[in-house]
Enzyme design. Sequence first.
Site, PDB file in Angstrom:
ATOM      1  N   LYS A  13       0.854  -1.199   0.000  1.00 41.30           N
ATOM      2  CA  LYS A  13       0.000   0.000   0.000  1.00 41.30           C
ATOM      3  C   LYS A  13       0.886   1.245   0.000  1.00 41.30           C
ATOM      4  CE  LYS A  13      -0.357  -0.403   5.027  1.00 41.30           C
ATOM      5  NZ  LYS A  13      -1.247  -0.761   6.145  1.00 41.30           N
ATOM      6  N   ARG A  65     -10.679  -0.451  15.157  1.00 43.14           N
ATOM      7  CA  ARG A  65     -10.620   0.374  13.957  1.00 43.14           C
ATOM      8  C   ARG A  65     -11.600  -0.252  12.961  1.00 43.14           C
ATOM      9  NH1 ARG A  65      -4.590   1.322  11.657  1.00 43.14           N
ATOM     10  NH2 ARG A  65      -5.136  -0.698  10.808  1.00 43.14           N
ATOM     11  N   TYR A  79      16.924  29.244  10.607  1.00 40.68           N
ATOM     12  CA  TYR A  79      15.736  29.929  11.122  1.00 40.68           C
ATOM     13  C   TYR A  79      15.624  29.772  12.635  1.00 40.68           C
ATOM     14  CZ  TYR A  79      13.773  30.382   6.392  1.00 40.68           C
ATOM     15  OH  TYR A  79      13.545  30.709   5.081  1.00 40.68           O
ATOM     16  N   MET A  93      13.031  24.479   4.143  1.00 43.19           N
ATOM     17  CA  MET A  93      12.269  23.823   3.076  1.00 43.19           C
ATOM     18  C   MET A  93      13.168  23.052   2.117  1.00 43.19           C
ATOM     19  SD  MET A  93       9.608  25.431   0.311  1.00 43.19           S
ATOM     20  CE  MET A  93       8.170  25.647   1.309  1.00 43.19           C
TER      21      MET A  93
HETATM   22  C1  LIG Z   1      -0.435  -1.927   6.639  1.00 40.05           C
HETATM   23  C2  LIG Z   1      -1.015  -3.187   7.090  1.00 40.05           C
HETATM   24  C3  LIG Z   1      -0.196  -4.288   7.380  1.00 40.05           C
HETATM   25  C4  LIG Z   1       1.313  -4.217   7.344  1.00 40.05           C
HETATM   26  O1  LIG Z   1       1.771  -3.667   8.542  1.00 40.05           O
HETATM   27  P1  LIG Z   1       3.332  -3.547   8.847  1.00 40.05           P
HETATM   28  O2  LIG Z   1       3.387  -3.085  10.226  1.00 40.05           O
HETATM   29  O3  LIG Z   1       3.861  -2.559   7.874  1.00 40.05           O
HETATM   30  O4  LIG Z   1       3.888  -4.910   8.617  1.00 40.05           O
HETATM   31  C5  LIG Z   1      -0.798  -5.464   7.733  1.00 40.05           C
HETATM   32  N1  LIG Z   1      -2.153  -5.563   7.813  1.00 40.05           N
HETATM   33  C6  LIG Z   1      -2.961  -4.529   7.567  1.00 40.05           C
HETATM   34  C7  LIG Z   1      -4.418  -4.708   7.682  1.00 40.05           C
HETATM   35  C8  LIG Z   1      -2.430  -3.305   7.205  1.00 40.05           C
HETATM   36  O5  LIG Z   1      -3.240  -2.287   6.942  1.00 40.05           O
END
Ligand SMILES: *Cc1c(COP(=O)(O)O)cnc(C)c1O
Length: 381
Positions: A35, A135, A258, A310
């Site tokens: 992802k 969640r 800065y 930046m």
């Molecule tokens: C992103 C995600 C993972 C992977 O998690 P990591 O900590 O990066 O290994 C696994 N399961 C779900 C449902 C996720 O959204």
Amino acid sequence: MPRPITATIHLPALASNLAAARRAAPASRVWAVIKADAYGHGIERAYPALRAADGFALLEPAEAARLRALGWNKPILLLEGFFDAADVDRLGELGLSTTVHDEAQLRLLEDASRARRLAPRSLDVCLKLNTGMNRLGFDPAGYGAAWRRLQAIEAVRSVTHMTHFSDADGDKSIAAQMAVFHAATHGLPGAACVANSAGTLWHAGSRMDWVRAGIMLYGASPAGRWEDVAAQGLQPAMTLSSRILAVRDVPAGEAVGYGSHYVAPARRRIGVVACGYADGYPRTASSHAGHFAPVWVDGVESRTVGRVSMDMLAVDLSDCPAAGVGTPVELWGRHVPIDRVAAAAGTLGYELMCAVAPRVPVMVEALPAPAEENAGMALAG
Ligand SMILES: *Cc1c(COP(=O)(O)O)cnc(C)c1O
């Protein structure tokens, strides 16, 4: 000449980290989680190094379509499932597996199956159970009913039990979540998929039929401490590097950057590096007095001084006397683990690698040449 900042994606490291996931969970199949455009590494770039996975897990049908375009014809899992009826049609078109985490998704699947918008026995589902993360997922009380409804949907071919850990990366135990998982799925046939990277690395009981490996593939720690994963042979899959643009001698008592919060305690050689927060380097890593991040300059570790701006940041060259304009600087990578820079910024490597800006040119360290691979396979086989 372009601005000297570069992100380099190390394909040999990605391939090696996938092998490490397999070693950690030898009896499990591995979803490579890609992802967020492969955690900032780029799906198309990472694909050749990760194609030995059993499946790819991601969020959007559009990302899945990119994988199919690359020739991937094995499983792809939508980790949050689908978002509307049009997405359900994409499941069939692209041959995707999907998470189902709520009532609305169940209903959309029932409708699509009844209307024959999905072929009979074509869809593999991961049914998500909420075991305490709060969640996504069905609560334990409603899980069995959801499972039975899926069994009754003609388009469904298989149902895998799935949950996600809130604490596999911390000091707390996953035992309570595992107990809820076992209780809620008891007596319901089906494979199980519960482990993220932290589960895969650190919790034997969570390595079930499938694991979902994300951050470990990219060579960073789920817990944010590089020491925790270095011993498992993980290798950083991304280097962010740049060069020194300017060098100046700053007299004692003068400030840099800065807000003037860094004041040279004595005469200091300061290097100005072509990397700033608009490149994705976290401003918070070096944003107030006493706060600095590690950097690698000319073969030694140094640190940032003053605020990240930046387009630039400043580093202390006191221990790098030979460094000058043009000297390469590693912001994170093989010498400075991304976990350490993230820690300085109060976050995790996940956030940094996902946030490298589009303006940063990307290079790829290729896999060994196919000829060598074939030779290796010939030897092995
Ligand atoms: C992103 C995600 C993972 C992977 O998690 P990591 O900590 O990066 O290994 C696994 N399961 C779900 C449902 C996720 O959204």
